[in-house]
Write a protein that holds these residues in place. Structure first.
Motif, PDB file in Angstrom:
ATOM      1  N   ARG A  22      45.130  34.284  37.107  1.00 54.81           N
ATOM      2  CA  ARG A  22      44.341  33.809  38.245  1.00 54.81           C
ATOM      3  C   ARG A  22      44.170  32.296  38.201  1.00 54.81           C
ATOM      4  NH1 ARG A  22      40.292  31.915  40.976  1.00 54.81           N
ATOM      5  NH2 ARG A  22      39.617  30.822  39.098  1.00 54.81           N
ATOM      6  N   ASN A  77      38.148  37.016  41.433  1.00 55.73           N
ATOM      7  CA  ASN A  77      39.090  37.873  40.709  1.00 55.73           C
ATOM      8  C   ASN A  77      39.634  38.974  41.607  1.00 55.73           C
ATOM      9  OD1 ASN A  77      39.001  36.506  38.245  1.00 55.73           O
ATOM     10  ND2 ASN A  77      37.252  37.688  37.518  1.00 55.73           N
ATOM     11  N   LEU A 127      44.441  39.022  35.027  1.00 56.05           N
ATOM     12  CA  LEU A 127      43.277  38.140  34.999  1.00 56.05           C
ATOM     13  C   LEU A 127      43.662  36.747  34.526  1.00 56.05           C
ATOM     14  CD1 LEU A 127      40.214  37.738  35.267  1.00 56.05           C
ATOM     15  CD2 LEU A 127      39.983  38.583  32.928  1.00 56.05           C
TER      16      LEU A 127
END
Length: 199
Positions: A10, A122, A7
């Motif tokens: 990103r 995401n 995450l």
């Protein structure tokens, strides 16, 4: 790499090349929207997928909207926008199916759309793809929104450009989170980043 590491890696990019997700991949990616926070379970998000030759057709609607909103818009700006919409591997229009008469405030419906769009970004990253959320003046043109299927009170929230990050895709330098966090202990909170902005 842990899920949190993934995450934190990103980033948004429009340096995108083919391939874009195929139909089966995209269905799974867009299913991430259904996990978004959604007060009232209204599911106000809507996605219009624009591929192949349809990209050039939607680019012409974008140009028409630009000229309608600003009759003196420059040819350079028109060509840049036309090129972006017609050459991105995949374009997804982000629609907001809003219910102003519902007990859930419109702002919360809009926030649900935004949360769902972030889930989609995401999911793109987690599956090896990339994307960027863009808006601009045409996003707020009711006629253009209607041409894509969103008659008032429904609206657009922008577009996702989607594809595979190309060799020019580079993550932006991240700010440190500390300045955006404050502990509350009674008085009104102050944030270090706001203090530095004021100087």
């Amino acid at each position: 790499m842990t899920p949190l590491d993934l995450l934190l890696s990103r980033f948004s990019t429009d340096a995108l090349v083919q391939p874009a997700p195929d139909a089966a991949q995209l269905e799974r990616i867009l299913s991430a929207a259904m996990c978004a926070p959604d007060h009232g379970r209204l599911r106000p998000w809507r996605y219009v997928v624009i591929r192949d030759d349809a990209r050039a057709r939607v680019a012409e609607l974008v140009v028409a909207s630009m000229k309608r909103l600003d009759p003196e818009v420059s040819e350079a700006k028109i060509e840049k926008r036309r090129d972006r919409f017609s050459t991105m591997p995949l374009v997804i229009a982000l629609g907001m199916h809003l219910r102003p008469d519902h007990k859930i405030p419109v702002i919360e419906q809009e926030m649900a759309v935004a949360a769902a769009a972030m889930n989609v970004l995401n999911a793109l990253h987690f599956t090896g793809f990339g994307g960027v959320w863009v808006s601009g003046d045409v996003t707020y043109d009711p006629q253009f929104a209607a041409e894509l299927g969103f008659d008032a009170p429904h609206r657009l929230a922008g577009f996702l450009f989607v594809g595979t990050p190309g060799p020019d895709a580079r993550p932006a330098r991240r700010a440190v989170v500390d300045g955006y966090v404050a502990q509350w202990n009674g008085p009104a909170t102050r944030f270090a980043v706001d203090d530095s902005d004021a100087r």
